[in-house]
Design a protein around this motif. Structure first.
Motif, PDB file in Angstrom:
ATOM      1  N   GLY A   1       0.802  -1.213   0.000  1.00 32.42           N
ATOM      2  CA  GLY A   1       0.000   0.000   0.000  1.00 32.42           C
ATOM      3  C   GLY A   1       0.835   1.263   0.000  1.00 32.42           C
ATOM      4  N   PHE A   2       2.065   1.141  -0.489  1.00 33.54           N
ATOM      5  CA  PHE A   2       2.958   2.301  -0.522  1.00 33.54           C
ATOM      6  C   PHE A   2       2.380   3.420  -1.383  1.00 33.54           C
ATOM      7  CE2 PHE A   2       6.276   4.517  -2.999  1.00 33.54           C
ATOM      8  CZ  PHE A   2       6.925   5.191  -1.968  1.00 33.54           C
ATOM      9  N   LYS A   3       2.419   4.627  -0.839  1.00 36.57           N
ATOM     10  CA  LYS A   3       2.028   5.824  -1.578  1.00 36.57           C
ATOM     11  C   LYS A   3       3.049   6.905  -1.251  1.00 36.57           C
ATOM     12  CE  LYS A   3      -2.986   4.956  -1.576  1.00 36.57           C
ATOM     13  NZ  LYS A   3      -4.323   5.517  -1.249  1.00 36.57           N
ATOM     14  N   GLY A   4       3.870   7.255  -2.203  1.00 38.24           N
ATOM     15  CA  GLY A   4       4.891   8.256  -1.920  1.00 38.24           C
ATOM     16  C   GLY A   4       5.809   8.467  -3.103  1.00 38.24           C
ATOM     17  N   PRO A   5       6.878   9.228  -2.893  1.00 38.18           N
ATOM     18  CA  PRO A   5       7.806   9.533  -3.974  1.00 38.18           C
ATOM     19  C   PRO A   5       8.741   8.368  -4.302  1.00 38.18           C
ATOM     20  CG  PRO A   5       7.873  11.202  -2.234  1.00 38.18           C
ATOM     21  CD  PRO A   5       7.164  10.016  -1.691  1.00 38.18           C
ATOM     22  N   ILE A   6       8.993   8.190  -5.582  1.00 37.40           N
ATOM     23  CA  ILE A   6      10.033   7.295  -6.073  1.00 37.40           C
ATOM     24  C   ILE A   6      10.960   8.144  -6.921  1.00 37.40           C
ATOM     25  CG2 ILE A   6      10.573   5.308  -7.525  1.00 37.40           C
ATOM     26  CD1 ILE A   6       7.988   4.033  -6.714  1.00 37.40           C
ATOM     27  N   TYR A   7      12.177   8.365  -6.399  1.00 42.73           N
ATOM     28  CA  TYR A   7      13.124   9.260  -7.055  1.00 42.73           C
ATOM     29  C   TYR A   7      14.220   8.479  -7.775  1.00 42.73           C
ATOM     30  CZ  TYR A   7      11.301  12.865  -3.812  1.00 42.73           C
ATOM     31  OH  TYR A   7      10.528  13.743  -3.102  1.00 42.73           O
ATOM     32  N   ILE A   8      14.360   8.707  -9.080  1.00 41.93           N
ATOM     33  CA  ILE A   8      15.550   8.232  -9.774  1.00 41.93           C
ATOM     34  C   ILE A   8      16.760   8.927  -9.162  1.00 41.93           C
ATOM     35  CG2 ILE A   8      16.827   8.430 -11.954  1.00 41.93           C
ATOM     36  CD1 ILE A   8      14.182   8.104 -13.430  1.00 41.93           C
ATOM     37  N   GLU A   9      17.828   8.170  -8.928  1.00 39.43           N
ATOM     38  CA  GLU A   9      19.077   8.789  -8.481  1.00 39.43           C
ATOM     39  C   GLU A   9      20.257   8.072  -9.125  1.00 39.43           C
ATOM     40  OE1 GLU A   9      20.861  10.570  -4.400  1.00 39.43           O
ATOM     41  OE2 GLU A   9      20.509   8.407  -4.399  1.00 39.43           O
ATOM     42  N   ARG A  10      21.094   8.827  -9.813  1.00 44.30           N
ATOM     43  CA  ARG A  10      22.329   8.302 -10.389  1.00 44.30           C
ATOM     44  C   ARG A  10      23.513   8.854  -9.606  1.00 44.30           C
ATOM     45  NH1 ARG A  10      23.022   6.314 -15.405  1.00 44.30           N
ATOM     46  NH2 ARG A  10      24.537   5.164 -14.171  1.00 44.30           N
ATOM     47  N   ASP A  11      24.421   7.964  -9.220  1.00 47.98           N
ATOM     48  CA  ASP A  11      25.693   8.376  -8.630  1.00 47.98           C
ATOM     49  C   ASP A  11      26.765   8.486  -9.711  1.00 47.98           C
ATOM     50  OD1 ASP A  11      24.761   8.535  -6.016  1.00 47.98           O
ATOM     51  OD2 ASP A  11      25.177   6.427  -5.607  1.00 47.98           O
ATOM     52  N   ALA A  12      26.610   7.676 -10.767  1.00 47.25           N
ATOM     53  CA  ALA A  12      27.549   7.723 -11.881  1.00 47.25           C
ATOM     54  C   ALA A  12      27.443   9.078 -12.576  1.00 47.25           C
ATOM     55  CB  ALA A  12      27.238   6.600 -12.864  1.00 47.25           C
ATOM     56  N   THR A  13      28.508   9.471 -13.248  1.00 46.78           N
ATOM     57  CA  THR A  13      28.499  10.736 -13.988  1.00 46.78           C
ATOM     58  C   THR A  13      28.819  10.445 -15.453  1.00 46.78           C
ATOM     59  OG1 THR A  13      30.800  11.091 -13.292  1.00 46.78           O
ATOM     60  CG2 THR A  13      29.084  12.199 -12.027  1.00 46.78           C
ATOM     61  N   ASP A  14      27.785  10.065 -16.184  1.00 48.56           N
ATOM     62  CA  ASP A  14      27.946   9.804 -17.609  1.00 48.56           C
ATOM     63  C   ASP A  14      28.285  11.098 -18.338  1.00 48.56           C
ATOM     64  OD1 ASP A  14      27.178   7.226 -16.996  1.00 48.56           O
ATOM     65  OD2 ASP A  14      25.110   7.471 -17.697  1.00 48.56           O
ATOM     66  N   GLN A  15      28.936  10.952 -19.472  1.00 46.03           N
ATOM     67  CA  GLN A  15      29.277  12.112 -20.290  1.00 46.03           C
ATOM     68  C   GLN A  15      28.449  12.106 -21.589  1.00 46.03           C
ATOM     69  OE1 GLN A  15      31.174  14.553 -19.188  1.00 46.03           O
ATOM     70  NE2 GLN A  15      31.523  13.380 -17.287  1.00 46.03           N
ATOM     71  N   PRO A  16      27.881  13.226 -22.001  1.00 44.52           N
ATOM     72  CA  PRO A  16      28.062  14.559 -21.404  1.00 44.52           C
ATOM     73  C   PRO A  16      27.201  14.799 -20.168  1.00 44.52           C
ATOM     74  CG  PRO A  16      26.629  14.707 -23.306  1.00 44.52           C
ATOM     75  CD  PRO A  16      27.100  13.292 -23.256  1.00 44.52           C
ATOM     76  N   SER A  17      26.176  13.936 -19.935  1.00 43.68           N
ATOM     77  CA  SER A  17      25.367  14.065 -18.723  1.00 43.68           C
ATOM     78  C   SER A  17      24.615  12.764 -18.494  1.00 43.68           C
ATOM     79  CB  SER A  17      24.370  15.224 -18.846  1.00 43.68           C
ATOM     80  OG  SER A  17      23.216  14.832 -19.575  1.00 43.68           O
ATOM     81  N   ASN A  18      23.937  12.668 -17.352  1.00 43.15           N
ATOM     82  CA  ASN A  18      23.133  11.490 -17.027  1.00 43.15           C
ATOM     83  C   ASN A  18      21.751  11.518 -17.680  1.00 43.15           C
ATOM     84  OD1 ASN A  18      24.991  10.133 -15.398  1.00 43.15           O
ATOM     85  ND2 ASN A  18      24.400  11.258 -13.567  1.00 43.15           N
TER      86      ASN A  18
END
Length: 284
Positions: free
Chosen positions: A249-266
């Protein structure tokens, strides 16, 4: 005999009612609507705050979780959120609103004494968030829980991996939550495998306490030196996790998070993850 039959009938009715209740709870959750899909701005931490918001918009996301320790805006002397004056925070808040984005949480770096925490809670309150994502020191649970109650802001306990975080083991997080009504969990799915913990097992153990999710994948277990890989390309069973979250019954935010730093960006990998997420959620 009648008493036995009556007891059996009562038990049957109880289990039927429980099953119906669980089914009702599960069916009441609509992931496409009840899960607030967004991104932790750390994903774009090599860019300015305004540039990060541009990338969020390009990915088609709405919810953001900034942190209080990276640079904000040139017109604010590139100060971090934790260094801004109330007027600076208002300027940042206005920029977020102008972009049509929503900021319901912020990641706090925290501090070693209650005054440092109070200052950061004050900034979070001015930003208008509902909860803060952080890792409170073990000896400050009571004081930080009290502070959260005063400011009306929940604390979502985040975990890094073993050797870097006290909360790498979900059991520690459960200990912190016990007796602290303002504590909950921000489950970082990509960090648990670094400590040899299966995210699905941890999610089940923390059922009922999860406020938010950091959506992240990893290529292997038991290797803290690894950086994340795009969601859906690593070892984590996301379909099973999504099913479990719906079941809870989860209701809330799901945030994508990248720690890697792809080039030119994530951004390209984020767009890939948005597509993967939407495909999986449509199957629930």
């Amino acid at each position: 005999m009648k008493k036995t039959l009556t007891l059996l009938a009562s038990l049957v009715l109880f289990f039927v009612a429980s099953a119906q209740s669980n089914q009702s709870t599960n069916s009441a959750v609509n992931p496409a609507k009840d899960w607030k899909f967004g991104i932790a701005l750390w994903t774009f931490h090599t860019f300015s705050f305004a540039e990060s918001l541009d990338k969020v918009d390009s990915a088609g996301l709405k919810y953001i979780e900034p942190n209080n320790f990276t640079k904000t805006l040139p017109e604010l002397n590139d100060s971090s959120l934790m260094q801004l004056s109330p007027s600076g925070i208002q300027k940042l808040k206005s920029l977020i609103e102008q972009r049509g984005l929503k900021c319901e949480s912020v990641y706090l770096a925290g501090g070693k004494d209650i005054d440092a925490w109070k200052k950061q809670f004050e900034a979070a309150k001015q930003l208008g968030v509902q909860f803060v994502t952080t890792e409170p020191p073990l000896d400050m649970w009571d004081s930080i829980d009290s502070l959260a109650g005063i400011y009306g802001i929940k604390v979502a306990i985040h975990e890094h991996w073993k050797g870097m975080s006290h909360y790498w083991n979900p059991d520690t997080t459960l200990l912190a939550i016990k007796g602290h009504p303002n504590f909950g969990v921000c489950a970082d799915l990509g960090h648990w495998p670094k400590s040899g913990i299966k995210p699905l097992d941890a999610i089940k153990k923390l059922s009922g306490h999860i406020i938010a999710i950091h959506l992240k994948d990893i290529a292997a277990y038991n290797n803290p030196k690894l950086v994340d890989v795009p969601v859906g390309t690593g070892v984590i069973d996301f379909p099973a996790i999504f099913r479990e979250l719906k079941k809870q019954g989860f209701k809330g935010p799901i945030y994508i998070e990248r720690d890697a730093t792809d080039q030119p960006s994530n951004l390209p990998s984020v767009i890939q993850e948005v597509k993967y997420y939407n495909e999986q959620v449509s199957k629930l």
